[in-house]
Design an enzyme around this catalytic site. Structure first.
Site, PDB file in Angstrom:
ATOM      1  N   HIS A  25       0.869  -1.179   0.000  1.00 56.60           N
ATOM      2  CA  HIS A  25       0.000   0.000   0.000  1.00 56.60           C
ATOM      3  C   HIS A  25       0.901   1.223   0.000  1.00 56.60           C
ATOM      4  O   HIS A  25       1.700   1.419   0.931  1.00 56.60           O
ATOM      5  CB  HIS A  25      -0.925   0.011   1.214  1.00 56.60           C
ATOM      6  CG  HIS A  25      -1.843   1.199   1.238  1.00 56.60           C
ATOM      7  ND1 HIS A  25      -3.127   1.159   0.733  1.00 56.60           N
ATOM      8  CD2 HIS A  25      -1.648   2.466   1.675  1.00 56.60           C
ATOM      9  CE1 HIS A  25      -3.691   2.338   0.871  1.00 56.60           C
ATOM     10  NE2 HIS A  25      -2.812   3.155   1.434  1.00 56.60           N
ATOM     11  N   CYS A  26       0.785   2.040  -1.020  1.00 53.23           N
ATOM     12  CA  CYS A  26       1.661   3.201  -1.170  1.00 53.23           C
ATOM     13  C   CYS A  26       0.883   4.479  -0.865  1.00 53.23           C
ATOM     14  O   CYS A  26       0.026   4.886  -1.658  1.00 53.23           O
ATOM     15  CB  CYS A  26       2.236   3.251  -2.581  1.00 53.23           C
ATOM     16  SG  CYS A  26       3.381   4.634  -2.832  1.00 53.23           S
ATOM     17  N   PRO A  27       1.138   5.128   0.265  1.00 53.41           N
ATOM     18  CA  PRO A  27       0.414   6.371   0.555  1.00 53.41           C
ATOM     19  C   PRO A  27       0.770   7.500  -0.408  1.00 53.41           C
ATOM     20  O   PRO A  27      -0.031   8.413  -0.609  1.00 53.41           O
ATOM     21  CB  PRO A  27       0.852   6.697   1.991  1.00 53.41           C
ATOM     22  CG  PRO A  27       2.164   5.999   2.163  1.00 53.41           C
ATOM     23  CD  PRO A  27       2.090   4.765   1.326  1.00 53.41           C
TER      24      PRO A  27
END
Length: 400
Positions: free
Chosen positions: A155-157
Site C-alpha cells: 500500500h503506497c500512501p
C-alpha cells in the site's frame, strides 16, 4: 411519474475505498498524501518551466522544454493511472458462499490455509476472515483499504492506493519516469545557476533566480529515494517478486534449504516482460454496475449460459454426483475435503452452486485460471463445448 434512483455497486462497496465521478475513479480512504505528491511534482515542474526553461532554451537548446514536458506528462499520467484505478481488488464472498464453506467444516472455523502446487512447489491459499474466502496465491488483505488485492505488492500512501496486479506496471512507470524527471530538472536548475554565476558570482545568481535554487534543493533531497525505489522495483520485476514477498523472505533460503520462486520464468528478461508487458486482467468489482440481489445479473453472458447448465454425472458406485457449474475450480470447492481428496489439495466434486457471481468471475479472470496459476482446467459440459471456446493452453504446469 418519478423515476426510481439507480443504486450503483460502488455505493454499497464493502471496502474503505473512496469513489469519484460516479464510481469511475477510486482511491484509498485517505488520499491526502497523494495530493501532496501531486502538488510537489506539479509545483516543482511549474517553477522549472517558468524560470529554467526560458533561460536554457536560449542559452543551451530549444529541446530542453520539450524533453521536460514529455517527462512531466508521462510521470503525471502514470501517477494518475496508479492512484485512480482498481489495483486488483478481489470481491468478497457472497453470504451463501461463506455459509456453505462454514457448513462444509461441520460448524468449525475454516482452516487458515490450504496448499496447492505451483510448478511442484507447495503454495498456501490463506483464508481471509474478513472477505470469507481462500485468497488466490500472492494475494493479501490490505488493512488500510480493507480489501484483498490480487498480487498485492504494497500500500503506497504517496500514490494514494494499493499497488497490485492491475496497476503495478503504471506504478513502475511512474517511479522510473519520476527518477528521470527529477534528475533532468535538477540538472537544468544547476545548469541555470552555473551559467548565471559566470562573471556575476554565485550569490548574484541565487539572488537573480531563487526559484532555481529551490527546485535544485527539492530535487536533490528527493532524487536519492526515488532512484533507490526505481532500482528496487527493477530488481523485483526482474525476479518476478512483490514487495510483500521480498520483505517476508518468501523465496529466500532458510536453514540451508533452497526455496526457489515458483513464479519466475527463469531469466530477468522473461520476468520483466511478463510483469510489465503481460496481459492486463480486467477489474472484478464492476464498481459502476447496477446493484441487484439477482446473482445472474452480475455474470457475463458466457457465465449466464453456464450457470444454468449444471451436470449430474454418474458416480462410480451408482447414483449421481452433485451438480456443478460448467466453470468450476476444484481447488476452491466448498465441499468437505474428505470426499477422496487430500487435505492439502482441498479438492472436491461439488459445492459450485454456493459460489457467487463474483467468485465465478474470479476463477475465470484472475490468476486462478487465465494466468500463471492454473489450479484446474475449466470443464464445460459437452453441449456447451462449441458455445464456450476453451481457454488457450498455458505454458506453465497445471496445479493439481
Amino acid at each position: 411519474m418519478a423515476s426510481r434512483r439507480v443504486t450503483r455497486k460502488w455505493e454499497v462497496f464493502a471496502g474503505r475505498n473512496r469513489f469519484w465521478c460516479d464510481g469511475r475513479l477510486m482511491t484509498a480512504p485517505h488520499p491526502g498524501v497523494f495530493l501532496l505528491t501531486l502538488a510537489l511534482i506539479c509545483g516543482t515542474c511549474a517553477l522549472h518551466f517558468a524560470f529554467d526553461c526560458p533561460f536554457l532554451a536560449v542559452r543551451v537548446s530549444a529541446a530542453v522544454p520539450a524533453v521536460g514536458a514529455a517527462l512531466f506528462v508521462l510521470t503525471l499520467a502514470a501517477l494518475l493511472r496508479t492512484a485512480l484505478s482498481d489495483p486488483g481488488i478481489i470481491p468478497r464472498a457472497a453470504t451463501a458462499e461463506a455459509a456453505a464453506l462454514e457448513a462444509a467444516e461441520a460448524g468449525r472455523p475454516p482452516p487458515r490455509a490450504r496448499e496447492v502446487l505451483v510448478r511442484g512447489r507447495p503454495v498456501k491459499l490463506k483464508y481471509c476472515f474478513t472477505c470469507k474466502m481462500f485468497r488466490p496465491p500472492r494475494a493479501s488483505h490490505c488493512s488500510l483499504c480493507d480489501n484483498c488485492v490480487d498480487r498485492f505488492d504494497h500500500h503506497c500512501p504517496w500514490v494514494g492506493n494499493c499497488v497490485g496486479k492491475r496497476n503495478y506496471r503504471s506504478f513502475y512507470t511512474f517511479v522510473v519516469s519520476l527518477s528521470f524527471l527529477a534528475v533532468f530538472v535538477f540538472a537544468c536548475a544547476v545548469t541555470h545557476l552555473a551559467l548565471a554565476a559566470r562573471g556575476a558570482g554565485v550569490a548574484a545568481a541565487l539572488h537573480a533566480s531563487p526559484a532555481s535554487a529551490l527546485v535544485a534543493a527539492v530535487c536533490f533531497l528527493s532524487v536519492w529515494s526515488v532512484l533507490g525505489l526505481a532500482g528496487f522495483h527493477t530488481y523485483l520485476a526482474s525476479t518476478d517478486q512483490t514487495t510483500n514477498e521480498d520483505i517476508k523472505g518468501s523465496f529466500s533460503s532458510r536453514r540451508g534449504v533452497s526455496n526457489p520462486n515458483p513464479y519466475s520464468r527463469g531469466n530477468a528478461c522473461a520476468n520483466c516482460w511478463y510483469v510489465l508487458c503481460g496481459p492486463l486482467a480486467p477489474s472484478l468489482i464492476d464498481r459502476r454496475g447496477v446493484f441487484t440481489i439477482d446473482v445472474k445479473d452480475e455474470l457475463p453472458p458466457s457465465f449466464v449460459r453456464a450457470l444454468g447448465a449444471v451436470t449430474v454425472a454418474p458416480a462410480p458406485g451408482g447414483g449421481a454426483e452433485p451438480a456443478r457449474h460448467a466453470y468450476m475450480n476444484r481447488s476452491l470447492d466448498v465441499e468437505p475435503a474428505g470426499a477422496g481428496a487430500g487435505a492439502g489439495a482441498g479438492a472436491g466434486a461439488g459445492g459450485a452452486v454456493a459460489l457467487s457471481a463474483s467468485r465465478l468471475r474470479l476463477l475465470h479472470d484472475t490468476t486462478m485460471i487465465d494466468a500463471a496459476l492454473d489450479l484446474d482446467e475449466p470443464e464445460p459440459p459437452p453441449h456447451l463445448s462449441v458455445a464456450l471456446p476453451p481457454l488457450p493452453p498455458h505454458p506453465l504446469t497445471d496445479c493439481n
